[in-house]
Scaffold this active site. Structure first.
Site, PDB file in Angstrom:
ATOM      1  N   PHE A 222       0.812  -1.229   0.000  1.00  0.00           N
ATOM      2  CA  PHE A 222       0.000   0.000   0.000  1.00  0.00           C
ATOM      3  C   PHE A 222       0.840   1.272   0.000  1.00  0.00           C
ATOM      4  O   PHE A 222       0.343   2.343   0.330  1.00  0.00           O
ATOM      5  CB  PHE A 222      -0.997   0.013   1.180  1.00  0.00           C
ATOM      6  CG  PHE A 222      -1.841  -1.226   1.261  1.00  0.00           C
ATOM      7  CD1 PHE A 222      -2.735  -1.526   0.243  1.00  0.00           C
ATOM      8  CD2 PHE A 222      -1.726  -2.101   2.327  1.00  0.00           C
ATOM      9  CE1 PHE A 222      -3.498  -2.678   0.293  1.00  0.00           C
ATOM     10  CE2 PHE A 222      -2.488  -3.267   2.382  1.00  0.00           C
ATOM     11  CZ  PHE A 222      -3.385  -3.552   1.372  1.00  0.00           C
ATOM     12  N   GLU A 226       7.295   1.089  -0.057  1.00  0.00           N
ATOM     13  CA  GLU A 226       7.959   1.665  -1.240  1.00  0.00           C
ATOM     14  C   GLU A 226       9.350   2.162  -0.839  1.00  0.00           C
ATOM     15  O   GLU A 226      10.317   1.976  -1.545  1.00  0.00           O
ATOM     16  CB  GLU A 226       7.121   2.802  -1.836  1.00  0.00           C
ATOM     17  CG  GLU A 226       7.783   3.393  -3.083  1.00  0.00           C
ATOM     18  CD  GLU A 226       6.968   4.450  -3.811  1.00  0.00           C
ATOM     19  OE1 GLU A 226       5.732   4.460  -3.677  1.00  0.00           O
ATOM     20  OE2 GLU A 226       7.579   5.274  -4.509  1.00  0.00           O
ATOM     21  N   ARG A 304       2.289  15.278  -6.204  1.00  0.00           N
ATOM     22  CA  ARG A 304       1.032  14.679  -6.654  1.00  0.00           C
ATOM     23  C   ARG A 304      -0.173  15.389  -6.025  1.00  0.00           C
ATOM     24  O   ARG A 304      -1.237  15.496  -6.643  1.00  0.00           O
ATOM     25  CB  ARG A 304       1.003  13.171  -6.372  1.00  0.00           C
ATOM     26  CG  ARG A 304       0.024  12.428  -7.247  1.00  0.00           C
ATOM     27  CD  ARG A 304       0.099  10.921  -7.050  1.00  0.00           C
ATOM     28  NE  ARG A 304       0.958  10.241  -8.001  1.00  0.00           N
ATOM     29  CZ  ARG A 304       0.617   9.942  -9.265  1.00  0.00           C
ATOM     30  NH1 ARG A 304      -0.579  10.265  -9.727  1.00  0.00           N
ATOM     31  NH2 ARG A 304       1.458   9.316 -10.062  1.00  0.00           N
ATOM     32  N   ARG A 336      -1.069   4.474  -1.064  1.00  0.00           N
ATOM     33  CA  ARG A 336      -2.079   4.395  -2.142  1.00  0.00           C
ATOM     34  C   ARG A 336      -2.780   5.734  -2.407  1.00  0.00           C
ATOM     35  O   ARG A 336      -3.585   6.204  -1.597  1.00  0.00           O
ATOM     36  CB  ARG A 336      -3.102   3.336  -1.746  1.00  0.00           C
ATOM     37  CG  ARG A 336      -3.925   2.792  -2.900  1.00  0.00           C
ATOM     38  CD  ARG A 336      -4.786   1.671  -2.405  1.00  0.00           C
ATOM     39  NE  ARG A 336      -5.392   0.927  -3.503  1.00  0.00           N
ATOM     40  CZ  ARG A 336      -6.104  -0.188  -3.324  1.00  0.00           C
ATOM     41  NH1 ARG A 336      -6.300  -0.676  -2.112  1.00  0.00           N
ATOM     42  NH2 ARG A 336      -6.614  -0.811  -4.359  1.00  0.00           N
ATOM     43  N   THR A 433       5.405  10.554 -10.959  1.00  0.00           N
ATOM     44  CA  THR A 433       5.542  11.984 -11.252  1.00  0.00           C
ATOM     45  C   THR A 433       7.002  12.329 -11.561  1.00  0.00           C
ATOM     46  O   THR A 433       7.273  13.311 -12.226  1.00  0.00           O
ATOM     47  CB  THR A 433       5.045  12.838 -10.081  1.00  0.00           C
ATOM     48  OG1 THR A 433       5.795  12.494  -8.912  1.00  0.00           O
ATOM     49  CG2 THR A 433       3.576  12.588  -9.819  1.00  0.00           C
ATOM     50  N   ALA A 502       2.744   3.550  -7.794  1.00  0.00           N
ATOM     51  CA  ALA A 502       2.152   4.510  -8.725  1.00  0.00           C
ATOM     52  C   ALA A 502       1.151   3.866  -9.679  1.00  0.00           C
ATOM     53  O   ALA A 502       0.908   4.392 -10.762  1.00  0.00           O
ATOM     54  CB  ALA A 502       3.257   5.243  -9.501  1.00  0.00           C
ATOM     55  N   GLU A 703      -4.484   2.447  -7.605  1.00  0.00           N
ATOM     56  CA  GLU A 703      -4.771   3.511  -6.645  1.00  0.00           C
ATOM     57  C   GLU A 703      -6.103   4.242  -6.846  1.00  0.00           C
ATOM     58  O   GLU A 703      -6.750   4.600  -5.871  1.00  0.00           O
ATOM     59  CB  GLU A 703      -3.629   4.540  -6.679  1.00  0.00           C
ATOM     60  CG  GLU A 703      -2.315   3.965  -6.216  1.00  0.00           C
ATOM     61  CD  GLU A 703      -1.172   4.931  -6.456  1.00  0.00           C
ATOM     62  OE1 GLU A 703      -0.784   5.118  -7.627  1.00  0.00           O
ATOM     63  OE2 GLU A 703      -0.689   5.515  -5.482  1.00  0.00           O
TER      64      GLU A 703
END
Ligand code: LUZ
Ligand code: MOS
Length: 760
Positions: A222, A226, A304, A336, A433, A502, A703
């Site tokens: 989730f 990362e 984002r 997420r 991004t 992502a 997401e």
């Protein structure tokens, strides 16, 4: 096709980090986290801890052979605090012992002598004191100052959005095993094997080629894994490297909750201006992101937030500014939606404030402003489709007028039960991004028995990416699914990968697999004796077809012939998303390969005596492109909706003023259970068939659906107003039952929130 993991999942035979067989001599680690959130470390008292039977060694910053640094985007995060402590739970030492219990017992015996410093947990206060992770960022379109005089109506407000605990079922962890020649093999529960590899390279000063990071699958990520799996992998690697023994650390749930970052809480101020026809002319917003103690992924998350600050709407004049604020909380991280949901909540709140002020239904303002093909998002990218397509289909398909009439009738009949309704349009940009991250590789081997093994950078974390990659390979090669196997993700087979994140993992790794399989197909079809042009040949059900008619060539004959002719049966496919670019100086570009749209209609019922509530239904029209796997995509949507509703209504991360996590276990942190999930989730498709950027014209699905959950907050608000039209409902999320009750019965306003928004 079913998820290829479903059988092993339900029979309990899927292998997670903690299921790996333990090698003889393995040591077990446990971290000692700072008991205070901010201070100067004077001394660590470890004598008593060292006397616990089984304790082998206690490591601190001075044992690090390389750099005491794990910050990715900004190098501002030591692995161990050695002087300045920035958050409660920040690792100060690592106990390594012969068993887990000894390690944990020893941790409890460690004492840190710390001179405390002032603790900041509120991002507005951090911003006022100049505690910023980086300079403010903004996105600007048109000219808001010129637009305000043209607005007939202007509304302002303040927002307070809480964070969210990832609550992956499998906690963070790693298992590091020394290999020959000073190499290390590290099993890690990570979304980003390369990030783990790079972090260990830095901490140990060992080149990346000596570090094999392996991931079989995760019990959920989730976003929480990362970047933040790096810490635990680096700690295990450090201990394994120094002690020359395998070292394992799988975190206890309470360690995980207290020591890791979460979804970023945000505060925000907005100002929105509309004309008499309900067109939004201008929108000004300031975001205060609660980054926690170090950057982690916060700068990218902030980006984002800005990209999604107008959600699915076109607003000609936008001025959005965002501060990433340094506080004394564990560094907040990817979750997420990655900042998008917070940006989207704020514009929805601004529209709700306008609707309340104008005494119109919120959906009228929403529908009047949905972005149209050819209009620009504030970051310069041009919308490629109509946000109204999903909205209009949802309104017609689910008969919104009828839903409304039924709710009004119900509310007229019931005194203490009130229903509420909200529509939630979404628009989410697909691509990292950070443009350079949008690439992937797939290594495909065809073995001489005709079976196919595939390694990519994709990490399976329950989202079904391995199933999708398997489908890509089998369908591209024209062979049976049984012939294909997806291997564990390893930095030795596929290098320099982006994390599985992502929503782009199936897109990127699927495309790379498609490219590799096509190259193999070309080589295989070239070995036949059919002597016809390539376009006339194809493979279906393992039979080579010539102009659609079966030949006597089949898959096995092709593979055997190629092998005998010494044709390579291996290929490494590389894919980099075309067309995307973004200029951070001008704040303009085309950062996303495409957008995913959708609309949800959410209905709730509030018990106005107790403040409790239920979600009656979530009815969705979602833009799948052409779904590659409707079962998996449906699972992603259902899970996303429930997780989004949890964030917006039930889940409350609570730190006290000293920066200590109070909601530190499942007894104090409430997640949606089976009773909290919507009684009904209907999902219909919008087929957008003109998009060839994603794999097999599917669209990313990971997401975006989470943001349907934002509608639950506004549906609850609607129900509260049905009971009490003069209720003051501050824009504070989550809307827990306690807050519903306060809004229903408070004298005028809700004092507990006043303080938070008192700067106004
Ligand atoms: N991770 C990341 C993400 O590094 N960049 C992104 O743009 C992103 N977006 C969503 C989720 N994770
Ligand atoms: Mo994520 S928030 O796609 O790791």
């Amino acid at each position: 096709m079913k998820n290829i993991d479903s059988h092993t999942h339900v029979t309990g035979t899927s292998v997670y980090l903690d299921d790996l067989p333990i090698l003889q001599g393995t040591l077990f680690a446990a971290a000692y986290g700072s008991p205070v959130a901010h201070g100067i470390l004077r001394r660590l008292e470890i004598t008593e801890a060292l006397q616990i039977p089984g304790v082998v060694r206690i490591l601190t910053a001075k044992d690090i052979p390389g750099e005491n640094q794990i910050g990715g985007i900004i190098p501002d995060e030591p692995l161990f605090a050695d002087h300045h402590i920035h958050f409660a739970g920040m690792p100060l030492a690592l106990v390594v012992a012969q068993n887990r219990d000894a390690a944990r017992t020893a941790v409890k015996k460690i004492q840190a002598i710390i001179d405390p410093l002032e603790v900041i947990t509120n991002p507005r206060i951090a911003q006022a004191k100049g505690e910023l992770i980086m300079p403010a960022k903004s996105v600007i379109q048109g000219d808001t100052n010129a637009a305000w005089p043209q607005c007939t109506h202007i509304f302002e407000g303040a927002i307070d959005i809480n964070g969210q605990e990832h609550l992956y079922i499998e906690t963070q962890g790693a298992y590091a095993i020394p290999q020959e020649h000073g190499s290390l093999k590290v099993y890690s529960s990570t979304q980003g094997p390369t990030a783990v590899q790079r972090t260990i390279m830095r901490v140990l000063g060992i080149p990346m080629h000596r570090l094999e990071v392996v991931v079989t699958r995760l019990g959920g990520g989730f976003g929480g894994k990362e970047d933040q799996a790096n810490t635990w992998a680096a700690l295990c690697a450090l201990a394994a490297h120094l002690l020359k023994k395998p070292v394992k650390y799988a975190l206890h749930r309470m360690e995980d909750m207290a020591m890791t970052g979460k979804r970023h809480p945000y505060m925000a101020d907005f100002k929105i201006g509309l004309d008499a026809a309900l067109k939004i002319l201008a929108y000004e917003v300031t975001f205060f992101q609660n980054a926690g103690a170090s950057a982690d992924l916060s700068p990218a998350v902030l980006q984002r937030t800005l990209f999604h600050c107008t959600n699915a709407y076109f607003i000609p004049n936008v001025s959005a500014t965002a501060y990433s604020c340094r506080t004394n909380l564990p560094p907040n991280t990817a979750f997420r939606g990655f900042g998008g949901p917070q940006g989207m909540y704020v514009i929805e709140a601004a529209i709700a404030a306008a609707a309340a002020g104008l005494q119109v239904d919120k959906s009228l303002i929403q529908s009047a402003n949905l972005i149209r093909t050819g209009e620009a998002f504030p970051y310069g990218q041009i919308a490629e489709s109509e946000a109204s397509a999903c909205w209009d289909k949802a309104v017609a398909l689910y008969d919104l007028e009828n839903i409304r009439a039924a709710i009004n009738a119900f509310n007229a009949e019931h005194l203490l039960l009130k229903k509420g309704l909200a529509l939630m349009p979404i628009c989410f940009g697909i691509s990292f991004t950070n443009t350079l991250m949008n690439n992937a590789r797939s290594l495909v081997h065809i073995y001489s028995d005709g079976s196919v093994g595939i390694s990519t950078g994709a990490v399976e974390m329950g989202q079904g990416v391995n199933t999708k990659i398997l489908q890509v390979a089998a369908q591209t090669l024209g062979i049976s699914y049984d012939r294909v196997k997806i291997n564990a993700t390893s930095t030795y087979t596929v290098a320099n990968t982006s994390p599985s994140a992502a929503s782009a993992t199936a897109d990127l790794n699927g495309k790379a697999t498609w490219i590799a399989c096509n190259a193999l197909l070309e080589r295989l079809l070239a070995v036949t004796d059919l002597n016809v042009s390539r376009e006339r040949l194809s493979i279906q059900n393992e039979i080579v077809l010539l102009d659609g008619v079966a030949t006597d060539w089949n898959w096995l004959r092709l593979v055997n012939t190629a092998f005998v002719q010494r044709v390579s049966l291996s290929e490494n496919g590389h894919y980099a998303t075309p067309t995307i670019h973004y200029d951070s100086e001008t704040g303009k570009g085309h950062p996303f390969a495409y957008h995913v749209y959708g609309t949800a209609i959410i209905e709730v019922t509030v018990d106005c005596l107790r403040g409790t509530y239920e979600t009656d239904s979530v009815k969705v029209v979602h833009d799948f492109g052409v779904s590659m796997n409707p079962d998996i995509d449906r699972g992603q949507i259902e899970g996303g909706i429930v997780q989004g509703i949890g964030w917006m209504t039930l889940e409350e991360v609570i730190y006290n003023e000293q920066g200590k996590l109070l909601s530190n276990a499942l007894s104090t942190y409430k997640v949606p259970d089976i009773y909290a999930v919507p009684k009904e989730i209907l999902i219909d498709h919008l087929h957008t068939d003109n998009d060839n950027l994603a794999i097999f014209r599917s669209k990313a699905v990971g997401e975006p659906p989470l943001m349907y959950g934002i509608g639950a907050w506004f549906a609850l608000r609607d129900a509260i107003l049905a009971f009490r039209p003069d209720a003051v409902i501050p824009f504070v999320a989550p809307m827990t039952p306690e807050k519903v009750l306060m809004a229903l019965y408070s004298k005028q306003s809700v004092p507990a929130y006043e303080e938070k928004v008192s700067h106004l």
